[in-house]
Design an enzyme around this catalytic site. Structure first.
Site, PDB file in Angstrom:
ATOM      1  CE  LYS A  95     -32.069  76.903  15.122  1.00 43.03           C
ATOM      2  NZ  LYS A  95     -32.470  76.509  16.484  1.00 43.03           N
ATOM      3  CE1 TYR A 118     -35.258  76.353  13.810  1.00 47.92           C
ATOM      4  CE2 TYR A 118     -36.171  76.504  16.020  1.00 47.92           C
ATOM      5  CZ  TYR A 118     -35.526  75.782  15.044  1.00 47.92           C
ATOM      6  OH  TYR A 118     -35.149  74.491  15.290  1.00 47.92           O
TER       7      TYR A 118
END
EC number: 4.3.3.7
Length: 313
Positions: free
Chosen positions: A164, A136
């Site tokens: 992400k 992420y």
């Protein structure tokens, strides 16, 4: 590593608290079931939206377990990141033991490691835990960007299954999608307003804040884009645009928890140091939610359109 389809909509779930700031597990389970019934492709508890920073490790695991127990047939991707590699590893191992289907790992925040340190951090966890893992990147929160070369290097690890993207840099995100086309690697939007553009350059879906509030419409938008129906996807993107903006007028998850309370999905209460949404923003948020509700009612009265993906028709 078990297979995990990282395409579609994965709401980043809120963690509801009661009057004593204890986790409201009944509301949490009900919310997970609501989202599953709405057709989402997976659930992501205890990420930033789930206020993971204020949960103890035991609470972290309890939330993951409660969501897993509540749903029937959607994967649960647990947020297990930390700026301490040992802590992130422990949380990841405990989430795996609890039955999570995948892991979401924010890049280490505050201590700002170099790119080689980021690679070592993520690979340490991927070597030890045999679950699909999503790296992420949200430099506005962490103070450090995961560079494209780093993301591409991590994509070669068998347990690192996705990225992400919440940098706001579409050029960078598109480069990562381009350079990992031959890998089993998904690029997911971490910014609702960027979901459609990210899909257009090779993304596979979204880990979404707005998906908590408008899961059906978010699923319809992403499904249309993945099917190549960009006219329909753009229409839905613009319908959702005011909500995307209102959900980030203050630090996430402050606005989304207020929206959850307005819709009756859960309390707006948060643990300190986060606070309730400022009064100056609540009226605008209520107006956007009412307009979306009105549009839904108007469509329902006039006949529900078929918003399923091509594969489901």
């Amino acid at each position: 590593m078990t297979e995990l389809d990282l395409s579609g909509v994965f709401p980043a779930m809120c963690t509801p608290f009661d009057d004593d700031e204890q986790i409201d597990f009944e509301t949490l389970r009900t919310d997970a079931q609501r989202l599953e019934a709405a057709g989402v492709d997976g659930l992501v508890p205890v990420g930033s939206t789930g206020e993971s920073a204020t949960l103890t490790h035991d609470e972290h695991v309890q939330v993951v377990e409660a969501v897993i127990e509540a749903v029937d047939d959607v994967p649960v991707v647990a947020g297990t990141g930390s700026n301490n590699t040992r802590e992130a590893l422990e949380l990841s191992e405990r989430a795996a033991e609890a039955g999570a289907d995948g892991l979401l790992l924010i890049s280490p925040y505050y201590n700002k490691p170099e790119q080689r340190g980021l690679i070592e951090h993520f690979e340490t966890i991927a070597d030890a835990v045999s679950l699909p893992q999503i790296v992420y990147n949200v430099p506005s929160r962490t103070g450090r960007n995961i560079e494209p070369d780093t993301a591409v290097s991590l994509a070669s690890h068998e347990n690192i299954a996705g990225y992400k993207a919440a940098s706001g840099d579409l050029g960078q995100i598109g480069e990562i999608a381009e350079r990992t086309m031959d890998e089993e690697f998904a690029v997911l939007s971490g910014d609702d307003a960027m979901t459609l553009p990210i899909i257009s350059v090779g993304g596979t879906g979204t880990i979404s804040v707005a998906g908590n509030i408008e899961p059906e419409r978010t699923c319809a938008m992403v499904g249309a884009a993945l099917d190549g129906d960009y006219e329909r996807a753009r229409q839905l993107h613009h319908e959702l645009g005011p909500l995307f903006r209102e959900l980030f007028v203050e630090t996430n998850p402050i606005p989304v928890k207020e929206a959850m309370e307005i819709r009756g999905y859960g309390p707006a209460r948060m643990r300190s140091p986060l606070s309730r949404l400022a009064d100056e923003y609540r009226e605008d948020l209520e107006g956007v939610l009412a307009e979306l509700e009105g549009e839904r009612a108007a469509v329902t009265d006039g006949g529900e359109p078929d918003t399923r993906s091509e594969a489901d028709r």
